[in-house]
Write a protein that holds these residues in place. Structure first.
Motif, short mmCIF file in Angstrom:
data_model
loop_
_atom_site.label_atom_id
_atom_site.label_comp_id
_atom_site.label_asym_id
_atom_site.label_seq_id
_atom_site.Cartn_x
_atom_site.Cartn_y
_atom_site.Cartn_z
N GLY A 1 0.79 -1.22 0.00
CA GLY A 1 0.00 0.00 0.00
C GLY A 1 0.82 1.27 0.00
N LEU A 2 2.00 1.23 -0.61
CA LEU A 2 2.87 2.41 -0.62
C LEU A 2 2.36 3.46 -1.59
CD1 LEU A 2 6.45 0.82 -0.58
CD2 LEU A 2 5.06 1.61 1.34
N ASP A 3 2.51 4.71 -1.21
CA ASP A 3 2.15 5.82 -2.09
C ASP A 3 3.13 5.85 -3.26
OD1 ASP A 3 2.52 8.82 -2.97
OD2 ASP A 3 0.55 8.71 -2.01
N PRO A 4 2.64 5.93 -4.51
CA PRO A 4 3.54 5.85 -5.66
C PRO A 4 4.51 7.02 -5.79
CG PRO A 4 1.33 6.43 -6.36
CD PRO A 4 1.23 6.05 -4.91
N VAL A 5 4.14 8.17 -5.22
CA VAL A 5 5.00 9.36 -5.32
C VAL A 5 5.77 9.60 -4.03
CG1 VAL A 5 5.07 11.85 -5.71
CG2 VAL A 5 3.48 10.43 -7.02
N LEU A 6 5.06 9.71 -2.92
CA LEU A 6 5.69 10.05 -1.65
C LEU A 6 6.56 8.93 -1.10
CD1 LEU A 6 2.75 11.90 0.14
CD2 LEU A 6 4.64 12.88 -1.16
N ALA A 7 6.28 7.69 -1.48
CA ALA A 7 7.08 6.56 -1.01
C ALA A 7 7.93 5.97 -2.13
CB ALA A 7 6.17 5.49 -0.41
N VAL A 8 7.29 5.38 -3.14
CA VAL A 8 8.03 4.68 -4.19
C VAL A 8 9.01 5.61 -4.90
CG1 VAL A 8 7.84 3.38 -6.33
CG2 VAL A 8 6.16 3.02 -4.52
N PHE A 9 8.50 6.71 -5.43
CA PHE A 9 9.35 7.61 -6.21
C PHE A 9 10.40 8.30 -5.33
CE2 PHE A 9 10.29 11.80 -8.08
CZ PHE A 9 10.81 11.39 -9.30
N THR A 10 9.99 8.82 -4.21
CA THR A 10 10.90 9.59 -3.36
C THR A 10 11.98 8.71 -2.74
OG1 THR A 10 9.11 11.13 -2.86
CG2 THR A 10 11.04 11.18 -1.43
N TRP A 11 11.58 7.61 -2.12
CA TRP A 11 12.55 6.75 -1.44
C TRP A 11 13.60 6.20 -2.41
CZ3 TRP A 11 8.88 3.15 1.87
CH2 TRP A 11 8.17 3.96 2.79
N PHE A 12 13.12 5.65 -3.52
CA PHE A 12 14.05 4.97 -4.42
C PHE A 12 14.86 5.94 -5.26
CE2 PHE A 12 11.19 1.61 -3.13
CZ PHE A 12 12.10 0.58 -2.86
N SER A 13 14.34 7.13 -5.50
CA SER A 13 15.17 8.16 -6.14
C SER A 13 16.32 8.55 -5.22
CB SER A 13 14.32 9.40 -6.46
OG SER A 13 13.37 9.11 -7.46
N GLY A 14 16.02 8.62 -3.92
CA GLY A 14 17.07 8.94 -2.95
C GLY A 14 18.16 7.89 -2.93
N VAL A 15 17.76 6.63 -2.96
CA VAL A 15 18.74 5.54 -2.99
C VAL A 15 19.62 5.63 -4.23
CG1 VAL A 15 19.01 3.03 -3.23
CG2 VAL A 15 17.35 3.96 -1.60
N ALA A 16 19.00 5.83 -5.39
CA ALA A 16 19.75 5.90 -6.64
C ALA A 16 20.69 7.10 -6.67
CB ALA A 16 18.78 5.97 -7.82
N THR A 17 20.26 8.23 -6.13
CA THR A 17 21.09 9.44 -6.15
C THR A 17 22.38 9.24 -5.37
OG1 THR A 17 19.11 10.82 -6.29
CG2 THR A 17 21.14 11.90 -5.62
N LEU A 18 22.29 8.70 -4.18
CA LEU A 18 23.49 8.47 -3.38
C LEU A 18 24.35 7.38 -4.00
CD1 LEU A 18 25.23 8.98 -0.93
CD2 LEU A 18 23.73 7.47 0.40
N ALA A 19 23.73 6.32 -4.47
CA ALA A 19 24.48 5.20 -5.04
C ALA A 19 25.27 5.63 -6.27
CB ALA A 19 23.54 4.06 -5.39
N ILE A 20 24.69 6.48 -7.12
CA ILE A 20 25.40 6.89 -8.33
C ILE A 20 26.60 7.77 -8.00
CG2 ILE A 20 24.15 9.03 -8.86
CD1 ILE A 20 25.14 6.32 -11.38
N ALA A 21 26.47 8.60 -6.98
CA ALA A 21 27.61 9.43 -6.58
C ALA A 21 28.75 8.56 -6.06
CB ALA A 21 27.19 10.44 -5.51
N ILE A 22 28.42 7.53 -5.29
CA ILE A 22 29.44 6.60 -4.77
C ILE A 22 30.07 5.82 -5.93
CG2 ILE A 22 29.81 4.56 -3.35
CD1 ILE A 22 27.53 5.57 -1.54
N LEU A 23 29.24 5.37 -6.87
CA LEU A 23 29.74 4.63 -8.03
C LEU A 23 30.76 5.45 -8.82
CD1 LEU A 23 26.63 2.87 -9.61
CD2 LEU A 23 28.77 1.78 -8.99
N MET A 24 30.42 6.69 -9.09
CA MET A 24 31.31 7.53 -9.87
C MET A 24 32.60 7.82 -9.12
SD MET A 24 28.72 10.28 -11.61
CE MET A 24 27.40 9.76 -12.71
N ALA A 25 32.50 8.02 -7.80
CA ALA A 25 33.70 8.29 -7.01
C ALA A 25 34.65 7.09 -7.04
CB ALA A 25 33.31 8.63 -5.58
N ILE A 26 34.10 5.89 -6.86
CA ILE A 26 34.92 4.67 -6.90
C ILE A 26 35.55 4.51 -8.28
CG2 ILE A 26 34.88 2.15 -6.77
CD1 ILE A 26 32.61 2.40 -4.72
N THR A 27 34.78 4.78 -9.33
CA THR A 27 35.31 4.66 -10.69
C THR A 27 36.45 5.64 -10.93
OG1 THR A 27 33.11 3.97 -11.46
CG2 THR A 27 34.69 4.69 -13.13
#
Length: 504
Positions: A378-404
């Motif tokens: 029952g997660l909200d598609p914007v406030l939960a799904v979009f927001t939470w997982f966009s946050g995960v991807a944003t931090l992960a991509i910065a870490i990925l690029m730094a390691i690279t």
């Protein structure tokens, strides 16, 4: 197991091979994608109109207000410096794994495999985030037109199915679809900017967004966070190496064109939005309705027809985004299968479509499973799904690029010294690394705000949700690192096959 792009006729370390000359062995991807086609796919992943319509208003509201457009320019500089090392590695490492391949060559097999899992996490989370948001937009749109009030996840599942069909077929079909959609996005935004410039805006045209006082106003760290997130996707050019016409030339050029093009476009578009409302009124306009800000702006300057067009293109923009990320994920899985760390079937290539069709089916099933889980919870598609997982991807991509960036420096200073200039192998990657590390620190500090962990006064605090998601980001690459160590201890031959595929 042979390397994914190691084919007869390759020369030196660059592996420059004409696409038509590459043999098909049932596991090697082939194609003749040029710079334009690859740029279309990775820029479509960045989803320009979704950024202009979604991230820009939030960056203005929660970030540094009038100075937000400058964050795109700053991000572009940091990522362009990162791209120098990325493009140089693409010339000297003739394999298509992108992040995990380059890290494997620079920092060794375990780090390469850890990065591979982190990359899969990044692209999977951003894709499912957009599926959630797109399902919501489609629900609202069709309900508003008098259609049945169906739940958002049914629309999301329908989109997943369509993406799966396109992803199953040859990559050039996807590139053509993405190209058409991307051109439409760019044209409507440029038309809006031209209309704003022609009218002069309510307060006249100015360079207020680039004045130092405005750049550092409000919360510039939040503004930078939204800006960097808007670039996710451009770095995936190297993953299409096997399907490029002339990989050693096409991939570096496509990388530079993508990051420069995205940076210039976002900067101009967000400047146009600020001018459309005026420096003194743009923050209030964003606060009134950030989700509809770009649509209202278009209505004001391009009329009702422009409003309808941008509504339609906003939906197609999100579709282009998920289709592009689908292609990237399937090719990551294909490369990892060839490396021997994912099931062998994921490396199969369709005899007629020449696509990683099994990987595409698995990726489609993964998206369906995630969407089904979100629906059951029952997660909200914007406030939960979009927001939470966009946050995960944003931090992960910065870490990925730094390691690279670290991997690039190590590879060219310890393992391939003198292969390219110091600027390309040390200075630019080091400057990019400094910017990415700073960005990762800022994103981590504001991560609770991204996922809604704030106290009664709206101050971000590290609660259960934010700490759980941060732990998830940390544990996924650890799993890859451990898998490499287990393979080294239990199956040395499999470990050596990883060496053949990703270096180290």
């Amino acid at each position: 197991m042979t390397a994914l792009n190691q084919s007869p006729g390759s020369t030196g370390t660059t592996g420059t091979v004409d696409a038509a000359a590459r043999p098909s062995n049932g596991r090697t991807l082939t194609g003749s994608l040029g710079v334009t086609a690859i740029v279309f796919m990775v820029v479509a992943a960045a989803s320009p109109l979704t950024v202009v319509g979604g991230a820009a208003p939030l960056g203005i509201l929660l970030g540094n207000g009038v100075g937000y457009p400058a964050m795109f320019a700053i991000s572009a500089v940091v990522l362009l410096l990162f791209s120098v090392g990325l493009a140089t590695m693409a010339k000297h490492v003739p394999k298509p794994g992108a992040f995990f391949t380059f890290v494997g060559y620079g920092l060794g097999r375990p780090m390469g495999l850890a990065t591979a899992y982190l990359a899969l996490l990044t692209y999977t989370t951003i894709q499912v985030a957009v599926y959630g948001y797109m399902g919501y937009v489609l629900q609202v749109t069709f309900t508003g037109l008098g259609g049945p009030d169906l739940p958002w996840y049914l629309y999301a599942l329908a989109v997943i199915g369509l993406v799966g069909v396109l992803g199953y077929r040859h990559i050039e079909l996807s590139s053509k679809v993405l190209g058409v959609l991307l051109v439409g996005e760019i044209l409507i935004v440029l038309a809006l900017v031209v209309a704003v410039v022609a009218s002069g805006g309510p307060e006249g045209l100015s360079l207020a967004p680039f004045e130092p006082a405005n750049i550092v106003s409000g919360a510039p760290g939040v503004g930078l966070m939204f800006a960097i997130a808007a670039f996710i996707g451009f770095e995936a050019t190297a993953i299409f190496r096997d399907e490029a016409k002339n990989p050693s030339r096409t991939i570096p050029i496509a990388t530079y064109v993508a990051v420069i093009g995205i940076g210039v476009f976002y900067t101009i578009a967000s400047w146009g939005i600020v001018m459309a409302w005026g420096p003194s009124g743009v923050v209030d306009a964003a606060a009134a309705d950030p989700g509809a800000m770009v649509i209202i702006t278009t209505l004001n300057y391009l009329g009702p027809i422009g409003e309808v067009v941008i509504n339609v293109l906003l939906i197609t923009s999100m579709f282009a985004c998920v289709l592009s990320f689908h292609n990237v994920i399937t090719r990551y899985q294909h490369s990892m299968s060839t490396a021997g760390v994912l099931p062998r079937r994921l490396g199969d290539v369709h005899h007629r479509h020449l696509s990683p069709h099994t990987s595409s089916i698995v990726q489609t099933a993964t998206a369906v499973a995630f969407t089904g889980a979100f629906a059951l919870l029952g997660l909200d598609p914007v406030l939960a799904v979009f927001t939470w997982f966009s946050g995960v991807a944003t931090l992960a991509i910065a870490i990925l690029m730094a390691i690279t960036s670290v991997a690039v420096i190590v590879y060219f200073t310890r393992k391939n010294r003198g292969a390219a200039s110091v600027w390309h192998t040390v200075i630019a990657p080091a400057l990019g690394l400094a910017g990415l590390v700073a960005s990762a620190i800022i994103i981590t500090a504001y991560f609770p705000m991204l996922v809604g962990d704030v106290d009664a006064e709206g101050i971000p605090v590290f609660g259960v949700l934010s700490l759980s998601l941060l732990a998830f980001i940390a544990l996924v690459p650890v799993a890859g690192y451990v898998q490499a160590l287990v393979l080294r201890a239990r199956d040395p031959q499999a470990y050596e096959r990883i060496t053949d595929a990703i270096g180290g």
